[in-house]
Write a protein that holds these residues in place. Structure first.
Motif: not given
Length: 330
Positions: A247-254
């Motif tokens: 939880a809280g990890d960066v997984i992608g981009y808008v």
């Protein structure tokens, strides 16, 4: 000789009767067994989650404070009791009911026999089950044990976004349907955050969601869906199906991909993140007419106060969280 022949005929007729009876009874018994098996795996078919952000926040504060006081009150127990009282309609909410429920739980009263409580406890436990608990945060002096809200907003801290409750509004790309998620309007490249820890179950292109990520909670009940990610570089570097994320990890981009049968197409006019939460009480509900998606607008309002702090690597242009987070992985 005559008696022997008659005996053989009777044996043949008896055997034939057994076979005929079996031919009739086996399909009937199979249906009975199947019905019994279906009854044994009875599961929730629908959940309508409409708890206001203010009530969620109040229940969360009671949970964390009561734990420190030595009289723990589980926020899901509290919310389920109120839902049972109101029939799920929180427009009937009164602060006095909330306070009374807290006192009942602190006093150890048995609320399990409250009509409909067992349903709401299971349903709300499915929605919120992985959001509060024990975890560890990385600090200057090492890892610190904590208890409280461990779910994060889908949008990273300091990155602006706007939203409203758009669950259930119409969509017509491909076919007419209801919107079963929550759109968060943000600029292209805004870091997308894992709301809850879990395993990456889906990663790739979908003509409706564009580049998208699906993460299943460790208990297998919640499926977090993040869609319309950025063209060309939609995912966090190295992310693969089967990976465990915290939880809280960066997984992608808008981004604004999707609405196209062709891969890597910006078919959406305005960049935004589509965030959806699916509940899976039985694997038959994963895809098809039995899918359960819940309205997460109020949850996202709550999580707006708990965003992941991120930093950019100028060399790779990738974003990552600043403070390490970990929790027990089953």
């Amino acid at each position: 000789m005559f008696c022997t022949v008659r005996l053989r005929r009777r044996i043949r007729l008896t055997a034939l009767g057994v076979l005929l009876a079996a031919a009739v009874l086996v399909p009937v018994l199979s249906k009975v067994w199947a019905a019994g098996e279906e009854a044994q795996r009875d599961f929730i078919k629908w959940v309508d989650f409409q708890v206001p952000e203010s009530v969620l926040k109040g229940a969360l504060e009671v949970d964390t404070a009561s734990r420190e006081e030595g009289e723990p009150v589980d926020w899901i127990d509290l919310l389920a009791y109120l839902a049972a009282k109101y029939g799920g309609d929180f427009k009937l909410y009164k602060q006095s009911d909330f306070d009374s429920a807290v006192e009942k739980l602190k006093a150890g009263e048995d609320i399990s026999e409250t009509p409909s409580y067992s349903y709401y406890r299971e349903a709300y436990g499915a929605v919120l089950g992985g959001f509060v608990g024990e975890f560890q945060l990385e600090g200057e002096e090492g890892w610190e044990s904590c208890y409280g809200l461990k779910a994060y907003s889908p949008i990273a801290e300091t990155f602006p976004y706007s939203d409203y409750d758009d669950f259930g509004v119409g969509r017509d790309y491909g076919y007419r349907r209801k919107h079963l998620g929550h759109d968060m309007m943000a600029a292209v490249g805004t870091p997308v955050i894992a709301v809850e820890s879990g395993k990456v179950e889906a990663l790739g292109w979908n003509q409706y969601g564009g580049w998208r990520i699906g993460i299943r909670s460790f208990d297998g009940i919640r499926y977090h869906y993040y869609a319309h990610l950025r063209k060309d570089r939609p995912f966090a570097e190295g992310l693969e199906i089967g990976d465990t994320v915290m939880a809280g990890d960066v997984i992608g981009y808008v981004g604004r991909t999707g609405y196209s049968a062709s891969e890597n197409v910006n078919g959406i006019e305005q960049s935004h993140l589509h965030y959806g939460l699916q509940l899976i009480f039985d694997e038959s509900q994963k895809e098809g007419n039995g899918e359960i998606w819940v309205d997460v607008y109020q949850i996202c309002r709550l999580l707006r106060g708990h965003q992941s702090t991120v930093q950019r690597d100028d060399a790779t242009k990738e974003w990552s969280r600043v403070k390490g987070f970990r929790e027990e992985v089953p």
